[in-house]
Design an enzyme around this catalytic site. Sequence first.
Site, PDB file in Angstrom:
ATOM      1  CD  GLU A  38     -78.195  49.499  10.079  1.00  0.00           C
ATOM      2  OE1 GLU A  38     -78.666  48.415   9.364  1.00  0.00           O
ATOM      3  OE2 GLU A  38     -78.198  50.749   9.246  1.00  0.00           O
ATOM      4  N   GLY A  67     -82.851  43.134  10.010  1.00  0.00           N
ATOM      5  CA  GLY A  67     -82.709  42.457   8.683  1.00  0.00           C
ATOM      6  C   GLY A  67     -82.438  41.143   8.907  1.00  0.00           C
ATOM      7  CD  GLU A 105     -82.475  50.511  16.242  1.00  0.00           C
ATOM      8  OE1 GLU A 105     -82.901  50.499  14.953  1.00  0.00           O
ATOM      9  OE2 GLU A 105     -81.107  50.586  16.321  1.00  0.00           O
ATOM     10  CB  SER A 113     -87.842  41.899  11.316  1.00  0.00           C
ATOM     11  OG  SER A 113     -86.359  41.894  10.867  1.00  0.00           O
ATOM     12  CG  ASN A 118     -83.513  54.091   8.761  1.00  0.00           C
ATOM     13  OD1 ASN A 118     -83.143  54.530   8.058  1.00  0.00           O
ATOM     14  ND2 ASN A 118     -82.880  53.142   9.758  1.00  0.00           N
ATOM     15  CD1 TRP A 119     -87.292  54.681   3.272  1.00  0.00           C
ATOM     16  CD2 TRP A 119     -86.656  55.635   1.513  1.00  0.00           C
ATOM     17  NE1 TRP A 119     -88.598  54.848   2.536  1.00  0.00           N
ATOM     18  CE2 TRP A 119     -88.011  55.609   1.294  1.00  0.00           C
ATOM     19  CE3 TRP A 119     -85.948  56.300   0.561  1.00  0.00           C
ATOM     20  CZ2 TRP A 119     -89.040  56.056   0.501  1.00  0.00           C
ATOM     21  CZ3 TRP A 119     -87.060  57.018  -0.555  1.00  0.00           C
ATOM     22  CH2 TRP A 119     -88.366  56.862  -0.498  1.00  0.00           C
ATOM     23  CE  LYS A 120     -81.978  49.796   8.197  1.00  0.00           C
ATOM     24  NZ  LYS A 120     -81.608  48.473   8.796  1.00  0.00           N
ATOM     25  CG  HIS A 176     -80.183  52.666  13.089  1.00  0.00           C
ATOM     26  ND1 HIS A 176     -79.544  51.393  12.708  1.00  0.00           N
ATOM     27  CD2 HIS A 176     -81.770  52.215  12.673  1.00  0.00           C
ATOM     28  CE1 HIS A 176     -80.336  50.462  12.133  1.00  0.00           C
ATOM     29  NE2 HIS A 176     -81.549  50.916  12.176  1.00  0.00           N
TER      30      HIS A 176
END
Length: 248
Positions: A97, A172, A166, A211, A9-11, A95
């Site tokens: 976020e 992060g 997650e 992570s 997942n490159w965000k 996700h």
Amino acid sequence: MRRSLVIGNWKMNGSLDSTSEILRAIETTIDDKITCDIGVCVPFVYITAAQEITKPTVITIGAQTVSEYQPGAYTGEVSAHMLEDVGCSWVLIGHSERRTLFNEANAQLVKKVLAAQMTGVTPVYCVGETQEEYKSGATFDVIKDQVEALLNNSAVDLTQLVLAYEPVWAIGTGLTASPEEAQKVHAFIRALVSERDINAANMLRILYGGSVKPDNALSLFGQKDIDGGLIGGASLDAKAFVSICQKA
């Protein structure tokens, strides 16, 4: 047996140059000893470029979210039909976020899952607890609420689905759940799904996404109910990402 799956997942990171550089570095490092499925979810604007780079390889491309609506007057949104049209294999839904920063709730996320499934794009439905919920011992209550929102909708096809656990407190932050902690949650998720469909539960791939790095991937993926990883920052490093795929 469930085939391992690793999705990057490159965000909101990257450029045309870095998309090409990272994906070409990944594809030149992958060999036939890596037998897991591999996906990379890039920002919308780089999906077509990523597809062109990875077409002759085993790497599949996905998106990071999708609209719950069918094509129409929804300025700024991207429909599941559009993702299917440009060749996406995966789409991340829920996700942490998206849940926390954009206030996407379970009911909306289930609609997104259904929209993706209607087009054949496989949704990766993410669940997980915050640090506050973790510290208060509410992990399993939170997970149950998020998973059952999905299971309570009979239109959801459990055979065209990936789940990802997650823990928000491990994204992060450099922190990660111990393999034993992660396994307990994964087993709990599989048990919830088995209450609706035991065969689907046995086939369902459940990824860990907190992570994951080359030095902890093997111990995490060695757990019975952890079928691979949803990889954040490490997926932007070709060497690290391929190392994680090797562990899977």
